[in-house]
Enzyme design. Structure first.
Site, short mmCIF file in Angstrom:
data_model
loop_
_atom_site.label_atom_id
_atom_site.label_comp_id
_atom_site.label_asym_id
_atom_site.label_seq_id
_atom_site.Cartn_x
_atom_site.Cartn_y
_atom_site.Cartn_z
N TYR A 1 0.81 -1.22 0.00
CA TYR A 1 0.00 0.00 0.00
C TYR A 1 0.85 1.27 0.00
O TYR A 1 0.29 2.37 -0.05
CB TYR A 1 -0.92 0.03 1.22
CG TYR A 1 -2.14 -0.87 1.10
CD1 TYR A 1 -2.01 -2.25 1.03
CD2 TYR A 1 -3.42 -0.33 1.09
CE1 TYR A 1 -3.13 -3.07 0.93
CE2 TYR A 1 -4.54 -1.14 1.00
CZ TYR A 1 -4.39 -2.51 0.92
OH TYR A 1 -5.50 -3.31 0.83
N LYS B 1 4.28 -15.02 3.28
CA LYS B 1 4.51 -15.86 2.11
C LYS B 1 6.01 -15.99 1.95
O LYS B 1 6.59 -15.72 0.88
CB LYS B 1 3.83 -15.21 0.88
CG LYS B 1 3.82 -16.06 -0.36
CD LYS B 1 2.97 -17.32 -0.27
CE LYS B 1 3.20 -18.19 -1.49
NZ LYS B 1 2.65 -19.55 -1.34
N ASP C 1 -1.47 -18.74 1.86
CA ASP C 1 -2.38 -19.64 1.12
C ASP C 1 -2.93 -20.72 2.02
O ASP C 1 -4.14 -21.00 2.04
CB ASP C 1 -1.68 -20.22 -0.13
CG ASP C 1 -0.29 -20.78 0.14
OD1 ASP C 1 0.24 -20.58 1.25
OD2 ASP C 1 0.28 -21.42 -0.77
N ASP D 1 -5.63 -7.40 4.97
CA ASP D 1 -6.87 -6.93 4.35
C ASP D 1 -7.71 -8.13 3.89
O ASP D 1 -8.90 -8.23 4.19
CB ASP D 1 -6.53 -6.04 3.15
CG ASP D 1 -7.77 -5.58 2.39
OD1 ASP D 1 -8.75 -5.18 3.04
OD2 ASP D 1 -7.76 -5.64 1.14
N ASP E 1 -11.41 -10.05 5.82
CA ASP E 1 -12.73 -10.29 5.23
C ASP E 1 -13.13 -11.75 5.41
O ASP E 1 -14.30 -12.06 5.70
CB ASP E 1 -12.73 -9.95 3.72
CG ASP E 1 -13.16 -8.52 3.41
OD1 ASP E 1 -12.84 -7.62 4.23
OD2 ASP E 1 -13.81 -8.29 2.37
C1 IPM Z 1 -10.35 -1.90 3.92
C2 IPM Z 1 -10.55 -1.57 2.46
C3 IPM Z 1 -9.49 -0.60 1.96
C4 IPM Z 1 -8.14 -1.29 2.09
C5 IPM Z 1 -9.70 -0.11 0.52
C6 IPM Z 1 -11.05 0.55 0.35
C7 IPM Z 1 -8.63 0.81 0.06
O1 IPM Z 1 -10.60 -2.74 1.71
O2 IPM Z 1 -10.34 -0.97 4.74
O3 IPM Z 1 -10.25 -3.08 4.26
O4 IPM Z 1 -7.72 -2.04 1.21
O5 IPM Z 1 -7.50 -1.10 3.11
MN MN Z 2 -10.70 -4.56 2.92
#
Ligand code: IPM
Ligand code: MN
Ligand code: NAD
Length: 347
Positions: free
Chosen positions: A135, A186, A219, A243, A247
């Site tokens: 990032y 990784k 992975d 990130d 999720d």
């Molecule tokens: C998060 C989001 C952000 C990230 C995006 C929107 C840039 O996915 O906060 O998890 O990748 O950090």
């Molecule tokens: Mn995210």
């Protein structure tokens, strides 16, 4: 008195924040806390209106004059470049050096877990590095728009940056009485950054001999979070891996609608936002689950030194799930607002 900036943002952001704010007000009232809330107009609407995202002066004022911020989500299909999200979201993370992205994924009720033979307990605290890695924005495009186009995106890993997020993970484990910290990387393919992360992980981890540690490739981790998520307690990972895995961690504990996150520089500043995005597919329908935003209030209260008030909110969230007061993603029929109001009343 504590000052909190409220940034609804885009899509379902303003909807879930509007459901979370009355919960914060109710619990502050109950505990006699003085929390002043100011709304900030940041997001796609403003960008499309006047071309501004987060001017440096406003950004500095946000960080200097407020104890923290509560944010909904940033991201809008009308802004395909996502420039405003980079300026606002990543801008705040980078500018205020909020190196900890704390994303707890705790299963509130076994019925929320989509896995067959769901474990009764999943409680994973993800510590995502939040200021470097892929990032960092290092790289560029060469011969853009031609058949010879080249795109380079470098992963930046500094000893300092890795050390502080790994330390935050171990400190959390020790404070919360967790037994194990897992590094996800990784290192078998990304050997340069892998070597740095593993050296730091071992050096810092040695300071906590009572905390077990292991390392898992990303992975395999994606697989193992489905196979046996109950095994993991505290997970530390780079920006991108954190990130993605957060999720996944959200989904195995009920979905993005439940998962809060904190962008934190310990001792300095923080903002709290759901792990989810602006969900353009359901924006405006009143069906967005506000629990992630409401659990951000729990993290915010903890940050403000009012953990007891936060515990009340978390208890009310659990009660709402048990009572079946839930949005469609959890199988219920309640609206965003109804869930928020129920929890505020319960508090
Ligand atoms: C998060 C989001 C952000 C990230 C995006 C929107 C840039 O996915 O906060 O998890 O990748 O950090
Ligand atoms: Mn995210
Ligand atoms: P998303 O998280 O917005 O949505 C993914 C899926 O989850 C969608 O089907 C959505 O309806 C569902 N979902 C998300 N939150 C929900 C909730 N509270 N209740 C019920 N369902 C929910 O991810 P996306 O579709 O990849 O991204 C949409 C936009 O949001 C993009 O512009 C993206 O860049 C942005 N985004 C912002 C943040 C942030 O502000 N921190 C985080 C992730 C994505």
């Amino acid at each position: 008195m504590k000052r909190v900036a409220v940034i609804g943002g885009d899509g379902i952001g303003p909807e879930v924040v509007a459901a979370a704010v009355p919960v914060l007000e109710a619990v502050a009232d109950k505990h006699g806390l003085h929390v002043a809330l100011d709304s900030w107009d940041l997001g796609a609407d403003r960008y499309l209106r006047d071309g501004t995202t987060l001017p440096a002066g406003e950004r500095d004022r946000l960080v200097d004059e407020y104890d923290a911020a509560l944010l909904g989500a940033i991201g809008d299909p009308r802004v395909p470049s996502n420039v405003h999200a980079r300026d606002i979201l990543l801008g705040l993370r980078f500018h205020a050096d909020l190196y900890v992205n704390y994303r707890p994924c705790r299963l509130l009720a076994p019925s929320l877990c989509p896995l067959i033979d769901a474990p009764h307990e999943i409680d994973i605290a993800f510590f995502r590095e939040n200021t470097e890695g892929l990032y960092a924005g290092v790289g560029g495009r060469f011969k853009a728009g031609t058949p010879d186009e080249i795109a380079v995106q470098e992963s930046v890993n500094t000893w300092k940056g890795v050390e502080r997020i790994v330390r935050a993970a171990f400190e959390h484990a020790a404070r919360a009485g967790r037994e194990r910290v897992t590094l996800v990387d990784k290192a078998n393919a990304l050997v340069h950054e892998g070597a740095l992360w593993r050296r730091v992980f071992d050096e810092v981890g040695d300071e906590w001999p009572e905390v077990r540690r292991d390392a898992v490739y990303v992975d395999a981790m994606a697989m193992d979070l489905v196979r046996r998520p109950e095994r993991y307690e505290v997970v530390v990972a780079s920006n991108l891996f954190g990130d993605i895995l957060s999720d996944l961690g959200a989904q195995i504990t009920g979905g993005l609608g439940l998962a809060p996150s904190g962008n934190i520089h310990p001792g300095s500043w923080a903002f709290f936002e759901p792990t989810h995005g602006s969900a353009p597919d359901i924006a405006g329908t009143g069906t967005a689950n506000p629990l992630a935003a409401i659990r951000c209030v729990v993290l915010l209260l903890e940050w403000l030194g009012c953990s007891e008030a936060g515990d009340d909110v978390e208890a009310a969230v659990v009660a709402s799930v048990e009572a079946g007061v839930a949005t469609p993603d959890l199988g219920g029929t309640a609206t965003t607002r109804e869930v928020g109001d129920w929890i505020a009343a319960r508090v």
